[in-house]
Design a protein around this motif. Structure first.
Motif, short mmCIF file in Angstrom:
data_model
loop_
_atom_site.label_atom_id
_atom_site.label_comp_id
_atom_site.label_asym_id
_atom_site.label_seq_id
_atom_site.Cartn_x
_atom_site.Cartn_y
_atom_site.Cartn_z
N ALA A 1 -26.93 125.08 11.22
CA ALA A 1 -27.07 123.64 11.03
C ALA A 1 -28.54 123.23 11.03
O ALA A 1 -29.35 123.74 11.81
CB ALA A 1 -26.32 122.89 12.14
N ASP A 2 -28.87 122.30 10.15
CA ASP A 2 -30.22 121.78 10.06
C ASP A 2 -30.43 120.61 11.02
O ASP A 2 -31.54 120.37 11.51
CB ASP A 2 -30.52 121.32 8.63
N ILE A 3 -29.35 119.85 11.22
CA ILE A 3 -29.35 118.70 12.12
C ILE A 3 -28.15 118.83 13.04
O ILE A 3 -27.05 119.16 12.59
CB ILE A 3 -29.25 117.38 11.34
N ILE A 4 -28.35 118.59 14.32
CA ILE A 4 -27.24 118.62 15.27
C ILE A 4 -27.32 117.37 16.14
O ILE A 4 -28.36 117.09 16.75
CB ILE A 4 -27.29 119.87 16.18
N THR A 5 -26.23 116.62 16.17
CA THR A 5 -26.14 115.49 17.09
C THR A 5 -25.12 115.81 18.17
O THR A 5 -24.10 116.46 17.91
CB THR A 5 -25.75 114.19 16.37
N VAL A 6 -25.43 115.38 19.38
CA VAL A 6 -24.56 115.60 20.53
C VAL A 6 -24.45 114.29 21.30
O VAL A 6 -25.36 113.45 21.24
CB VAL A 6 -25.10 116.71 21.46
N PRO A 7 -23.37 114.07 22.05
CA PRO A 7 -23.20 112.79 22.73
C PRO A 7 -23.78 112.71 24.13
O PRO A 7 -23.76 111.65 24.75
CB PRO A 7 -21.67 112.65 22.78
N SER A 8 -24.27 113.85 24.67
CA SER A 8 -24.75 113.82 26.06
C SER A 8 -25.73 114.96 26.31
O SER A 8 -25.78 115.94 25.56
CB SER A 8 -23.56 113.95 27.02
N ASN A 9 -26.47 114.82 27.39
CA ASN A 9 -27.38 115.89 27.81
C ASN A 9 -26.61 117.15 28.16
O ASN A 9 -27.07 118.27 27.91
CB ASN A 9 -28.21 115.44 29.01
N TYR A 10 -25.43 116.97 28.74
CA TYR A 10 -24.58 118.12 29.06
C TYR A 10 -24.21 118.87 27.79
O TYR A 10 -24.24 120.11 27.75
CB TYR A 10 -23.33 117.65 29.81
N ILE B 1 -32.35 118.39 16.87
CA ILE B 1 -31.25 118.12 17.80
C ILE B 1 -31.48 116.74 18.41
O ILE B 1 -32.55 116.45 18.94
CB ILE B 1 -31.18 119.18 18.91
N LYS B 2 -30.45 115.90 18.33
CA LYS B 2 -30.57 114.53 18.82
C LYS B 2 -29.35 114.15 19.66
O LYS B 2 -28.21 114.35 19.25
CB LYS B 2 -30.69 113.56 17.63
N THR B 3 -29.61 113.60 20.84
CA THR B 3 -28.53 113.11 21.70
C THR B 3 -28.30 111.63 21.42
O THR B 3 -29.20 110.81 21.60
CB THR B 3 -28.88 113.30 23.19
N ILE B 4 -27.10 111.31 20.94
CA ILE B 4 -26.70 109.93 20.67
C ILE B 4 -25.34 109.70 21.34
O ILE B 4 -24.32 110.20 20.86
CB ILE B 4 -26.62 109.65 19.16
N PRO B 5 -25.30 108.99 22.45
CA PRO B 5 -24.03 108.80 23.17
C PRO B 5 -23.00 108.08 22.32
O PRO B 5 -23.32 107.14 21.59
CB PRO B 5 -24.43 107.93 24.37
N SER C 1 -14.98 120.51 31.63
CA SER C 1 -15.91 120.40 30.50
C SER C 1 -15.42 119.42 29.45
O SER C 1 -14.29 119.53 28.97
CB SER C 1 -16.15 121.76 29.83
N GLU C 2 -16.26 118.46 29.11
CA GLU C 2 -16.06 117.55 27.99
C GLU C 2 -17.32 117.59 27.14
O GLU C 2 -18.28 118.28 27.47
CB GLU C 2 -15.83 116.12 28.49
N GLY C 3 -17.34 116.83 26.06
CA GLY C 3 -18.58 116.57 25.35
C GLY C 3 -19.12 115.26 25.89
O GLY C 3 -20.23 115.17 26.40
N MET C 4 -18.28 114.24 25.79
CA MET C 4 -18.49 112.95 26.44
C MET C 4 -17.12 112.30 26.52
O MET C 4 -16.48 112.03 25.51
CB MET C 4 -19.45 112.07 25.64
N SER C 5 -16.64 112.06 27.72
CA SER C 5 -15.28 111.56 27.91
C SER C 5 -15.16 110.10 27.49
O SER C 5 -15.69 109.20 28.13
CB SER C 5 -14.86 111.69 29.37
N LEU C 6 -14.42 109.87 26.38
CA LEU C 6 -14.19 108.50 25.94
C LEU C 6 -13.24 107.77 26.89
O LEU C 6 -13.37 106.57 27.11
CB LEU C 6 -13.63 108.50 24.52
N ALA C 7 -12.27 108.50 27.43
CA ALA C 7 -11.34 107.87 28.39
C ALA C 7 -12.09 107.32 29.59
O ALA C 7 -11.77 106.24 30.10
CB ALA C 7 -10.29 108.88 28.83
N MET C 8 -13.11 108.04 30.01
CA MET C 8 -13.89 107.60 31.15
C MET C 8 -14.73 106.37 30.81
O MET C 8 -14.82 105.43 31.61
CB MET C 8 -14.79 108.74 31.62
N THR C 9 -15.32 106.34 29.61
CA THR C 9 -16.11 105.17 29.23
C THR C 9 -15.24 103.94 29.07
O THR C 9 -15.66 102.81 29.36
CB THR C 9 -16.90 105.43 27.94
#
Length: 401
Positions: free
Chosen positions: A172-181, A196-200, A307-315
């Motif tokens: 991948a040339d660009i990777i977005t992730v939802p959290s620091n974890y 690599i960019k973190t975008i919640p 382990s989650e990526g970013m829990s939507l249920a929690m938000t």
């Protein structure tokens, strides 16, 4: 076309596409089902089909930018009621063929996790920039942790392969992730040249930013812990061990409800629960439309995930003003264990201690909930789309796209 976003499900792909469109880039959203053509017809059908179909829509994406057809719409409807995942290889083949034949010729192709591997690799083959949006953290470290719990619980190996996703991450040339974890789980597998960019991810404030009623009855706690990966085994064991203590401290009855049905692996443990009078545990299917009302009643939200990526249920619980018990693996960077609830380790003893701490600090619940709501209001889907738009503009201005 500048950017093609391709995904067989809704997930947050629509919000990602809306953000790319907001940037001013020329985009298309490729999806098997949408409120367009025959999809619009089905969205007006009474009952469950209509309710499901009506959700495949984002008002910030002009319908002319959505790529789908009648054949795909029908297949998606059929798989929805049978096996939702069966659409993946069909749709992956469809989109990859469009790219290979240059019917679609985007500069950038966005895929999510490893749901569309052929599309991801063909995009690279055809010279497009590959943007991988990573949903889950299933890094070797996370898988080792989950497998350790599976073994301790008497289960076989956790059946999940990260091989294809690791290959996607590596090219991948660009990777977005939802959290620091999540970022920590992919950084060692990504190309050194990758951006690599973190975008919640966001939360739907229109649905979940609700006013909660005053609970003068039994304490009601919602749990999103339906599997071993989500810590269900830890929570069930901790509930049984602490139930009497919690009842004695609350002076009320207590009801813990698991959102959704428990995995079959957890059912024997659930059925053998030995609880004192006044303590109830339940589980079962819950329609998405019912969740806000459950959160309106809830006093606490429990999610001791592995382990989650970013829990939507929690938000969603947070913006509803419900305080939280969770682990550092939830992927919600803005959760503050000092002012929003309790953070526990992925051990039975720690979850027991966490539950006791909650009930020893009942006077703090209202303040914790208000703090959750205040912070979550700054992380809605509108915020996410704006962040995506800014990210794309920076890619363009920097000459990367």
């Amino acid at each position: 076309m500048d950017i093609l976003i391709a995904h067989p499900y809704k997930h947050h792909a629509y919000n990602l596409a809306a953000g790319c469109h907001l940037s001013g880039a020329e985009i298309s959203l490729a999806t098997p089902f949408y409120q367009k053509g025959i999809g619009k017809v089905f969205s007006n059908v009474p009952g469950m089909i209509g309710r499901k179909a009506s959700g495949y829509y984002n008002k910030r994406i002009p319908k002319g930018l959505v790529l789908t057809n009648t054949w795909l719409q029908l297949i998606k409807l059929i798989t929805l009621s049978r096996n939702p995942k069966s659409i993946e290889p069909i749709y992956d083949e469809y989109v990859s063929n469009k790219l290979r034949k240059r019917v679609w010729n985007p500069k950038v192709v966005v895929t999510l996790q490893d749901h569309m591997p052929k599309t991801s690799f063909v995009a690279k083959e055809m010279g497009a920039i590959l943007w991988s949006d990573q949903i889950l953290n299933m890094s070797p470290e996370a898988l080792a942790r989950i497998n350790e719990h599976h073994a301790a619980y008497g289960l076989g190996e956790f059946k999940y392969s990260e091989a294809i996703n690791s290959e996607i991450i590596s090219v991948a040339d660009i990777i977005t992730v939802p959290s620091n974890y999540s970022e920590g789980g992919i950084v060692d597998r990504a190309s050194k040249s990758a951006i690599i960019k973190t975008i919640p991810y966001g939360v739907d404030n229109y649905i979940f930013d609700i006013e909660r009623g005053i609970n003068n009855h039994d304490i009601f706690m919602l749990a999103r812990a339906n599997s071993v990966r989500k810590g269900g085994h830890l929570l069930l064991a901790a509930i049984e061990k602490t139930a009497k203590f919690l009842l004695d401290n609350s002076k009320k009855g207590i009801h813990v409800h698991f959102l959704g049905g428990l995995d079959s692996d957890l059912l024997p443990q659930y059925e053998k629960l030995n609880l004192p009078s006044g303590f109830k545990v339940s589980h079962g299917f819950c329609a998405n439309s019912d969740v806000p009302n459950l959160l309106r009643r809830a006093d606490f939200f429990l999610m001791p995930t592995l382990s989650e990526g970013m829990s939507l249920a929690m938000t969603e619980a947070m913006i509803a003003g419900v305080p939280i018990l969770t682990t550092k693996y939830c992927g919600v960077d803005y959760f503050d264990r000092n002012s929003m609830g309790v953070e526990v380790l992925d051990t039975e003893e720690s979850v027991c201690s966490g539950l006791r701490e909650i009930f020893l600090n009942m006077a703090q619940w209202e303040e914790w909930g208000k703090n959750c709501k205040s912070v979550a209001r700054s992380h809605t889907w509108n915020h996410y789309e704006s962040d995506i738009a800014e990210f794309v503009r920076n890619l363009v201005s920097g000459g990367f796209v």
